[in-house]
Design a protein around this motif. Structure first.
Motif, PDB file in Angstrom:
ATOM      1  N   ASN A  91       0.864  -1.182   0.000  1.00 17.82           N
ATOM      2  CA  ASN A  91       0.000   0.000   0.000  1.00 17.82           C
ATOM      3  C   ASN A  91       0.904   1.238   0.000  1.00 17.82           C
ATOM      4  O   ASN A  91       1.641   1.472   0.950  1.00 17.82           O
ATOM      5  N   VAL A  93       0.377   4.385   0.309  1.00 17.67           N
ATOM      6  CA  VAL A  93       0.144   5.381   1.373  1.00 17.67           C
ATOM      7  C   VAL A  93       0.782   4.898   2.677  1.00 17.67           C
ATOM      8  O   VAL A  93       1.485   5.643   3.372  1.00 17.67           O
ATOM      9  N   MET A  94       0.552   3.627   2.965  1.00 23.13           N
ATOM     10  CA  MET A  94       1.121   3.048   4.182  1.00 23.13           C
ATOM     11  C   MET A  94       2.655   3.110   4.138  1.00 23.13           C
ATOM     12  O   MET A  94       3.311   3.423   5.125  1.00 23.13           O
ATOM     13  N   ALA A  95       3.204   2.809   2.967  1.00 18.59           N
ATOM     14  CA  ALA A  95       4.663   2.795   2.824  1.00 18.59           C
ATOM     15  C   ALA A  95       5.239   4.203   2.984  1.00 18.59           C
ATOM     16  O   ALA A  95       6.297   4.380   3.590  1.00 18.59           O
ATOM     17  N   THR A  97       3.799   6.636   4.744  1.00 18.58           N
ATOM     18  CA  THR A  97       3.621   6.983   6.163  1.00 18.58           C
ATOM     19  C   THR A  97       4.729   6.362   7.019  1.00 18.58           C
ATOM     20  O   THR A  97       5.216   6.981   7.965  1.00 18.58           O
ATOM     21  N   ARG A  98       5.114   5.157   6.664  1.00 22.86           N
ATOM     22  CA  ARG A  98       6.145   4.457   7.445  1.00 22.86           C
ATOM     23  C   ARG A  98       7.543   4.725   6.920  1.00 22.86           C
ATOM     24  O   ARG A  98       8.494   4.040   7.290  1.00 22.86           O
ATOM     25  N   LYS A  99       7.663   5.685   5.983  1.00 23.59           N
ATOM     26  CA  LYS A  99       8.951   6.122   5.431  1.00 23.59           C
ATOM     27  C   LYS A  99       9.678   5.026   4.651  1.00 23.59           C
ATOM     28  O   LYS A  99      10.879   5.097   4.448  1.00 23.59           O
TER      29      LYS A  99
ATOM     30  N   GLU B 464      -7.578   3.996   7.746  1.00 24.52           N
ATOM     31  CA  GLU B 464      -7.852   2.884   6.827  1.00 24.52           C
ATOM     32  C   GLU B 464      -7.109   3.029   5.503  1.00 24.52           C
ATOM     33  O   GLU B 464      -6.837   2.043   4.834  1.00 24.52           O
ATOM     34  N   MET B 465      -6.778   4.258   5.151  1.00 26.13           N
ATOM     35  CA  MET B 465      -5.953   4.468   3.953  1.00 26.13           C
ATOM     36  C   MET B 465      -4.508   4.037   4.201  1.00 26.13           C
ATOM     37  O   MET B 465      -3.756   3.833   3.273  1.00 26.13           O
ATOM     38  N   GLY B 466      -4.132   3.996   5.469  1.00 26.68           N
ATOM     39  CA  GLY B 466      -2.741   3.694   5.807  1.00 26.68           C
ATOM     40  C   GLY B 466      -1.949   4.943   6.126  1.00 26.68           C
ATOM     41  O   GLY B 466      -0.718   4.905   6.229  1.00 26.68           O
ATOM     42  N   ALA B 467      -2.636   6.069   6.273  1.00 32.85           N
ATOM     43  CA  ALA B 467      -1.937   7.335   6.438  1.00 32.85           C
ATOM     44  C   ALA B 467      -1.748   7.760   7.893  1.00 32.85           C
ATOM     45  O   ALA B 467      -1.429   8.918   8.156  1.00 32.85           O
ATOM     46  N   ARG B 468      -1.961   6.868   8.833  1.00 30.33           N
ATOM     47  CA  ARG B 468      -1.670   7.197  10.234  1.00 30.33           C
ATOM     48  C   ARG B 468      -0.884   6.049  10.851  1.00 30.33           C
ATOM     49  O   ARG B 468      -1.220   4.870  10.642  1.00 30.33           O
ATOM     50  N   TYR B 469       0.094   6.408  11.651  1.00 33.26           N
ATOM     51  CA  TYR B 469       1.012   5.413  12.198  1.00 33.26           C
ATOM     52  C   TYR B 469       1.639   6.009  13.454  1.00 33.26           C
ATOM     53  O   TYR B 469       2.352   7.009  13.384  1.00 33.26           O
ATOM     54  N   MET B 478      -2.291  -2.320   9.880  1.00 33.77           N
ATOM     55  CA  MET B 478      -2.290  -2.469   8.420  1.00 33.77           C
ATOM     56  C   MET B 478      -3.686  -2.998   8.107  1.00 33.77           C
ATOM     57  O   MET B 478      -3.943  -4.191   8.262  1.00 33.77           O
ATOM     58  N   GLU B 513       1.402  14.944  10.373  1.00 35.75           N
ATOM     59  CA  GLU B 513       2.862  14.938  10.543  1.00 35.75           C
ATOM     60  C   GLU B 513       3.281  14.985  12.006  1.00 35.75           C
ATOM     61  O   GLU B 513       4.479  14.924  12.321  1.00 35.75           O
TER      62      GLU B 513
END
Ligand code: SF4
Lengths: 139, 621
Positions: A91, A93-95, A97-99, B464-469, B478, B513
């Motif tokens: 994904n 976006v996930m990648a 976000t996780r740099k 759900e998009m994966g944009a928060r961590y 995930m 961010e």
């Protein structure tokens, strides 16, 4: 590297992918809309491990290495994650976000391409088979 | 007190009196500010029996602790109280320029009660607060009034203005800051209208603020401002606005079509996406105070039936609400509809949602020409929407105007048909993200949100998009959007994080961010709380709980944590075809993880005690 023997292999696969994508009318149109010079920088997997696509001005060019012009967008990641990404197994976006993927410049063009990633992945599977690299296909 | 001013202004519009009050520091420590602090004050002082449009009703404007501190995205404010649309707790976040000015004037918030004897405006110049006659402005649109106020008082005076729709007590009306930035949701414009308050005008000259550790704050502020500005998402938002990824949403099935009867309209992807707005109509970009992202749009439609002069442009929600949702992919028409909504003072989400419902009702024969006063409600007929429907709603004119002015749920109840195809939770029309395509976790958080279906009460959409961590607090999900797997687990953290965001009044686009360590440095250097991550998360959860307790007082229970049949039908067309939300197990797991009683819908006494809410537990009985 998990998937590649050396740094030349991924570039060979990805350039073949873009050659096949350019032959697909829908993807060709999609790529033209991106209208950017994008450098895919995988140099963390080897100093020569990179390629670029130039979709500016209604044309589509692609080549190994770094482009002569300043790219509109640079995407830096490992060649293994690039393989996952073109296989639609990462994904983006996930990648980001996780740099795992680092992006510099305008990602606007890529957003236009994102809906087509499933189709790109299907073509990539065929390209890998044609190259005799079926073993690299992520199940 | 450090960081916050510690002062709020109580404004009694009936008596034309103001009283400045100092709040205990503990309130801020426990409820942060913004919508959290508003909930605390409403819990203590709000009259649950008061009609939200009566003089007794309380309307709160609250800042967060970072307002005016020159940090990107952190100068929003929250408006809260009993929503005239839903009849229970409501809050609404607003960007723009009001919050810093209020803080520079020396206040963290305003609480309005009473009703002015005649149309009035509240003028705040530093700590001098006066009541002015607003008779000349009554009945006029927000654009004209904003301009007139700026001409009269000065361009650098900040304005909050309501439109004619709020004067007519339309229940989904907004409050517009500086003619552009909307406190859109839950209908608080009508509360101002009911109080005869046309506008609030503010100017402050003092800027001194005492922070717990100014130097350390400045180091992080500078770093964050760069990081926020350079982030990929910020870049995209700057370039093409909040609709930048509308195309992606169309293909995932997140963008609702024709009152949520379909999840896919392929042509809308190109026609309505942010880059199309940029290419065809953008004249310049705009920003809220101190924000380096600048996601706001100014647009001009030069010619054609929907021509509009240069001015504020639509955001994603308006583009979809006056686009696919009502059967149109005409972006020029959307720009015009958005402009009209602004001028009349209508929340474009509820307006679009209500009109979409009415169009379906008309198509089904549940609304007839007799009911509509001869107006045919046809999908995509933007001329009629713009020239006839929006104006009559704003004046409650005729049967149709009056019917639609109370929102889709009230309209369905009134005609005795069509409740099953309303799209809302707790009476609030859903925003333009369909969880069947966007992610089933969002269905859960829509259902759990105290104000009703809401995509900004928490960051679930982005999760759900994966944009928060946030690995520091174990938030490392995930998620597969179109399933219910792990959604309750993610939602437990998302609702607390959302409560922190909305209490700190930090924009969700910018705070992506902000890491957990950053959040802690911000709170600790500004307000000197000495928080660890668990303290901050506890504050978030406490705020979420308190809003649920307020709703419980209004008679809401777990039965109200639900979605309408339309939202629970399988998705139709495109990627979301067949995607069906299974709400019950997610809801049960969420209650279990949050220690919420599955019948009353409020936290158990043990859950409240763990969050230092013993007083609230006692009061709720
Ligand atoms: S990102 Fe947009 S909405 Fe958020 S604070 Fe900045 S300009 Fe305002």
């Amino acid at each position: 590297m998990e998937f590649w023997k050396d740094e030349t292999e991924p570039i060979k696969a990805f350039l073949a992918l873009f050659e096949a994508a350019a032959a697909d009318p829908e993807l060709f149109e999609g790529l033209k809309k991106v209208n950017q010079l994008i450098w895919f920088d995988y140099t963390e997997s080897g100093p020569n491990c990179s390629f670029y696509i130039d979709c500016r001005g209604g044309e589509l060019k692609y080549s190994a290495g770094k482009p002569a012009d300043t790219p509109d967008l640079v995407m830096s990641l490992s060649a293994d994650d690039a393989h996952r990404s073109w296989s639609d197994k990462l994904n983006p976006v996930m990648a980001i976000t996780r740099k795992k993927i680092r992006v510099k410049g305008s990602a606007t063009g890529l957003l236009k391409l994102a809906p087509k990633l499933k189709k790109v992945a299907a073509i990539y599977m065929k390209v890998l088979k044609d190259l005799g690299w079926e073993d690299k296909i992520i199940k | 007190m450090k960081g916050n001013t510690g002062k709020i202004v109580n404004v009694d519009l009936t008596a034309s009196q103001v009283m400045v009050e100092t709040l205990p520091e503990e309130y801020y420590r426990k409820y942060i500010g913004g919508s959290g602090l508003a909930a605390k004050l409403f819990w203590e002082r709000g009259d649950i029996k008061a009609d939200p449009l009566s003089p007794e009703a309380m309307l709160l404007f609250m800042n967060g602790p970072f307002a005016g501190l020159r940090l990107s995205g952190a100068s929003r404010n929250s408006v809260a109280g009993c929503s005239p649309l839903t009849g229970h707790w409501g809050d609404s976040s607003c960007g723009g320029f009001f919050a810093p000015e209020l803080r520079y004037a020396g206040f963290d918030g305003l609480i309005l009660t009473g009703k002015a004897a005649k149309p009035s405006l509240l003028l705040i110049v530093d700590d001098k607060i006066t009541f002015e006659d607003a008779g000349d402005y009554w009945g006029k649109g927000t654009e004209e009034v904003t301009q007139a106020l700026k001409t009269k008082y000065g361009k650098d005076y900040r304005t909050l203005v309501i439109g004619p729709a709020a004067e007519h007590l339309v229940r989904y009306t907004m409050i517009l800051n500086d003619g552009h930035h909307a406190t859109g949701r839950a209908g608080f414009g009508a509360v101002m209208g009911a109080k005869n308050l046309k506008a609030i005008v503010i100017k402050a000259t003092k800027k001194e603020m005492v922070l717990a550790d100014q130097a350390a704050f400045d180091v992080l502020r500078k770093d964050l401002n760069v990081r926020i500005k350079e982030a990929v998402a910020s870049n995209v938002l700057h370039e093409n606005g909040t609709a930048a990824n509308l195309m992606g949403g169309v293909y995932s099935g997140d963008v609702p079509v024709k009152n949520w009867t379909s999840n896919f309209w392929e042509e809308s992807a190109d026609a309505l996406t942010g880059s199309t707005l940029t290419d065809n109509y953008l004249t310049r970009r705009g920003a809220c105070a101190y924000c380096g992202i600048a996601c706001k749009r100014y647009v001009e439609v030069k010619d054609g039936p929907f021509a509009i002069p240069d001015g504020p442009g639509p955001e994603y929600e308006t583009i979809v609400a006056f686009g696919t949702l009502i059967g149109s992919i005409d972006l020029a028409a959307t720009c015009k509809a958005g402009r009209i909504c602004n001028d009349l003072g209508l929340d474009s989400i509820s307006a679009g949602g209500t009109i979409a419902w009415a169009m379906e009702a008309f198509e089904r024969g549940d609304l007839t020409l007799e009911d509509t006063g001869g107006i045919a409600l046809t999908w995509g007929d933007m001329d009629t929407v713009i020239d006839r429907i929006l104006p009559i709603i704003s004046r409650r004119e005729g049967k149709l105007g009056d019917l639609l002015a109370d929102g889709s749920v009230a309209a369905a109840k009134k005609i005795g048909k069509g409740l099953d195809y309303t799209v809302h939770c707790k009476g609030l029309e859903a925003p333009m993200h369909d969880p069947r395509g966007g992610g089933h976790g969002m269905a859960l958080t829509y259902a759990m949100s105290p104000r009703g279906a809401c995509h900004v009460a928490d960051p679930m959409l982005f999760v759900e998009m994966g944009a928060r961590y946030y690995p520091e607090i174990g938030f490392d999900f995930m998620l597969e959007p179109k399933t219910g797997e792990n959604k309750a687990e993610a939602a437990v953290m998302a609702v607390a994080l959302g409560a922190i965001e909305n209490s700190a009044c930090f924009c969700q686009f910018a705070d992506a961010e902000v890491t957990i360590p950053d959040w802690l440095v911000l709170f600790n250097t500004v307000a000197g709380y000495g928080w660890k991550a668990e303290d901050m998360m506890a504050a978030g959860r406490r705020v979420f709980f308190l809003k649920r307790l307020i709703n419980y007082r209004y008679g809401l229970t777990s039965a109200d944590d639900c979605l309408t049949p339309r939202m629970l039908e399988p998705g139709k067309d495109g990627e979301a075809d067949g995607s069906q939300v299974d709400l019950a197990p997610m809801k049960a797991r969420f209650y279990e993880l949050m220690d919420i009683d599955p019948v009353s819908g409020i936290p158990t006494p043990a859950a409240m005690a763990a969050l230092d809410m013993a007083d609230e537990a006692k009061q709720v009985g």
